[in-house]
Scaffold this active site. Structure first.
Site, PDB file in Angstrom:
ATOM      1  CE  LYS A  77      -7.322   1.074   3.320  1.00  0.00           C
ATOM      2  NZ  LYS A  77      -6.138   1.404   4.155  1.00  0.00           N
ATOM      3  CE1 TYR A 137      -8.689  -0.124  13.814  1.00  0.00           C
ATOM      4  CE2 TYR A 137     -10.114   0.699  12.062  1.00  0.00           C
ATOM      5  CZ  TYR A 137      -9.243  -0.259  12.545  1.00  0.00           C
ATOM      6  OH  TYR A 137      -8.908  -1.339  11.778  1.00  0.00           O
ATOM      7  CD  GLU A 145      -2.699   0.966   2.656  1.00  0.00           C
ATOM      8  OE1 GLU A 145      -3.684   1.713   2.787  1.00  0.00           O
ATOM      9  OE2 GLU A 145      -2.380   0.091   3.499  1.00  0.00           O
ATOM     10  CD  GLU A 151      -5.837 -53.675  -1.579  1.00  0.00           C
ATOM     11  OE1 GLU A 151      -4.807 -54.328  -1.339  1.00  0.00           O
ATOM     12  OE2 GLU A 151      -6.921 -53.831  -0.979  1.00  0.00           O
ATOM     13  CB  CYS A 186      -4.572  -2.111   3.947  1.00  0.00           C
ATOM     14  SG  CYS A 186      -3.778  -2.454   5.551  1.00  0.00           S
ATOM     15  CG  ASN A 221     -10.589 -63.797  -8.857  1.00  0.00           C
ATOM     16  OD1 ASN A 221      -9.700 -63.200  -8.266  1.00  0.00           O
ATOM     17  ND2 ASN A 221     -11.174 -63.333  -9.952  1.00  0.00           N
ATOM     18  NE  ARG A 247     -23.070 -49.659  10.649  1.00  0.00           N
ATOM     19  CZ  ARG A 247     -22.990 -49.646   9.324  1.00  0.00           C
ATOM     20  NH1 ARG A 247     -22.822 -50.777   8.656  1.00  0.00           N
ATOM     21  NH2 ARG A 247     -23.102 -48.510   8.662  1.00  0.00           N
TER      22      ARG A 247
END
Length: 684
Positions: free
Chosen positions: A115, A121, A46, A498, A173, A469, A371
């Protein structure tokens, strides 16, 4: 840009308060340095042309004229640079003074953004010198005859002519510190990159808050957020500045500078496709956009054409690193700056990895415990092979039993040796059951499988898919029947990797009553088991730790073919490819939806001659492409196994459950992806 990747930087060059000529020289040098590093967007702090801490000097006409002259000088002397620069300065126009950000590109002032929110403050007194954007009475300004009709306002987005993913907006900012930040409106109007030119002073604890704020804003807006902060050369009369710059993407911190460091540039490669994918995935973002339709018409889009030669397909060099000063020679390498994680599912730091493992294990155990509580089960059955997956499943089940107050002896750990079982895995399975307190049951299935071969007329000497299998389905049948006998449930052991590859037997090890590992990739499975081993050592359970370490050292195998002597003859990674490659592919396919070409590019960057432990690897271009092709081929052909997978809670960023993250037709065509892979094969 290449693959939607934008190289961007926040800059904090040295400055002298109120010396616009000196500051312009440093800004020019920084832009030139950035250009040499192939940076396409650079954001400055800035009011960097004057310095943020000029105070009432902002009321001096001489400073204003000097700032405008410096801006023109910067614009002229960087016209041959390819990067878009966003620079802060005060602008006086029609009786008002604004705190502004100017977009400079190839000798042009594309736009100037004032801006929106002016702080007044605590230690800030900006309203004394500057007017908020809302009071602006014009949508264009003139600096001199060469720079007239410059778009002016907070409703401006810069977009790339070639790549619709790149849309840049900025705020200044304080704008990000307020509840209704302009960046939220920018994002809903299409901006994917937000630049913030800041002069945030440093006080104790503010850096942590700043990091949190910027990360959160990038997450909420689903943007890349570049926060360029004023350096320590600002006046210390009343405040101290640290130059703390931050780059965040979708809530993740990409890069940040050290407080009071000497770095000029904070660099990052921003993947804009991640922004697009997250916005498409998060449909509530579109909902917010619909509520914002009234403001869309007032936005102005300015189109520019970025150079797109930052990266090339053949890049496999190391990242260019971090340039800490303009005296360092800029690197000409054009590979990615950021290190691409080899194991994207696994945190790299020991502390972070240990904490991730702990959380994942607790989630797995809690999912299973829920579960058990729901069905009032008092028994669990697990097929224990002596491999990593079934080991993790047993360890998690034991923890779930502890949560439910059920004795571990009611876990039936069933080992079912057959043709391919080795003494090593058999012994480890037995020892693991003993050291976890589970009840070990041994059922040799050779006789049953041979009988089945006879029943279906299969020659036991033919070691084909039927041979393999039949063993897997016989084991599943036994587990299911034992679960019925003891009024329990079968705990699935298969992992996410997998499932992605379909490396499981349909209605064999693919089936269970609850899959505790279903969202755990293979690379993470190893670290989870390693975590259990470390915890066992710390708790003085050295016997369990010893078994776990040997399991970790055992090659991954389904052990369905007879061993060669004492050795495992069937090593999974020799058949389907290295799991660390497949997990890498899986992450970018599921989490980000990237194309095969982009995933290949990232893999070449990630596996740049090294493994995670720093050792050399054999993942050449040809090997990566070979297994990437295998991944896509298997991923598409094996969807039918995932369409009917058992319950199993999601614990990571991706999951393949048909009821959760992934819904895909089992007969979807892979042509589009395979053709793209063929194009890679034809590229040298």
């Amino acid at each position: 840009m290449k693959y939607g990747i934008l190289r961007a930087a926040c800059a904090s060059p040295s400055l002298k308060v109120a010396d616009c000529t000196y500051n312009a020289q440093k800004i020019i040098q920084t832009i030139e340095l950035a250009d040499k590093q192939n940076i396409r967007l650079i954001v400055f702090p800035e009011l960097c042309i004057t310095g943020y801490t000029c105070g009432d000097l902002f009321l001096q006409r001489s400073l204003q004229l000097s700032a405008e002259k410096a801006l023109i000088d910067i614009c002229s002397k960087t016209k041959d640079c390819k990067c878009l620069s966003i620079i802060g300065l005060p602008i006086t126009y029609q009786g008002a003074r604004y705190n502004c950000a100017a977009y400079l590109f190839k000798g042009n002032i594309l736009a100037i953004v004032p801006k929106t929110y002016i702080p007044n403050y605590s230690e800030f007194y900006e309203r004394r010198w500057f007017t908020p954007a809302e009071f602006c009475q014009t949508d264009s300004i003139t600096i001199n005859e060469d720079y007239s009709n410059i778009p002016f306002g907070s409703n401006i987005i810069i977009e790339d002519k070639k790549d619709p993913l790149l849309k840049i907006a900025c705020e200044i900012c304080e704008d990000v510190w307020v509840p209704l930040a302009p960046s939220t409106r920018h994002a809903l109007n299409g901006a994917t990159v937000i630049a913030n030119l800041s002069a945030s002073n440093e006080i104790v604890g503010k850096a942590d808050y700043r990091r949190m704020l910027i990360s959160a804003q990038s997450a909420k807006t689903v943007t890349a957020y570049l926060y360029a902060n004023a350096c320590h050369d600002e006046s210390t009369t009343d405040m101290i500045f640290s130059g703390h710059s931050i780059i965040a993407l979708n809530g993740s911190l990409k890069a940040q500078s050290d407080l009071f460091g000497t770095e000029i540039l904070t660099l990052a490669d921003i993947d804009l496709e991640r922004i697009e994918q997250d916005r498409l995935r998060t449909t509530t973002f579109t909902t917010c956009n619909a509520f914002n339709r009234d403001s869309q018409a007032i936005y102005r889009f300015i189109t520019v054409e970025f150079d797109d030669n930052t990266f090339s397909d053949s890049d496999s060099q190391k990242s260019i690193g971090f340039q800490s000063s303009d005296e360092k020679k800029a690197s000409s390498a054009i590979s990615l700056i950021d290190k691409i994680a080899i194991h994207p599912f696994v945190p790299e730091g020991d502390k972070e990895r240990s904490e991730r493992c702990r959380i994942v294990i607790e989630m797995q155990a809690e999912g299973l415990a829920k579960r058990f509580r729901h069905i009032h089960a008092q028994s669990a059955v697990i097929g224990l092979s002596g491999g990593l997956d079934s080991t993790l499943a047993l360890l998690v089940t034991a923890r779930a039993f502890d949560k439910c107050g059920i004795e571990r002896s009611k876990i039936s750990a069933v080992t079912m040796p057959c043709f391919g079982t080795t003494n090593r895995t058999y012994s480890n399975a037995c020892a693991l059951a003993k050291n976890t307190g589970a009840a070990l049951k041994e059922i040799n299935i050779k006789k049953a499988v041979l009988q089945h071969f006879e029943d279906i007329g299969h020659d036991e000497n033919i070691h084909d898919v039927t041979y393999e299998n039949c063993q897997a389905r016989e084991r599943t049948q036994i587990l299911m029947d034992i679960a019925n006998k003891y009024n329990g449930i079968v705990i699935g052991t298969g992992d996410l990797s997998e499932l992605a590859l379909g490396w499981c037997t349909y209605n064999g090890d693919q089936m269970s009553m609850y899959g505790v590992n279903s969202s755990i990739p293979k690379t993470l499975v190893r670290y989870l088991v390693e975590w259990f081993a470390m915890q066992s050592e710390q708790n003085g359970d050295n016997n369990l730790a010893k078994v776990l370490k040997d399991i970790l050292a055992t090659p991954v195998s389904p052990e369905l073919l007879p061993p060669t002597g004492k050795d495992i003859s069937q090593k999974t990674e020799e058949l389907v490819g290295p799991y660390e490659l497949h997990d890498f592919f899986l992450y970018y396919v599921l989490r980000w939806g990237f194309s095969p070409k982009k995933i290949f590019f990232l893999a070449m960057q990630a596996f740049d001659g090294k493994q995670a432990d720093g050792s050399e690897t054999v993942y050449t271009r040809e090997i990566i492409l070979k297994w990437l092709t295998t991944f896509y081929r298997r991923f598409f052909s094996q969807q039918f196994k995932r369409s009917c997978m058992p319950d199993g809670a999601k614990v990571g960023t991706v999951n393949l459950s048909p009821r959760g993250d992934w819904r895909m037709p089992s007969d979807a065509s892979s042509t589009v992806w395979m053709e793209e892979l063929k194009e890679l094969e034809q590229t040298d």
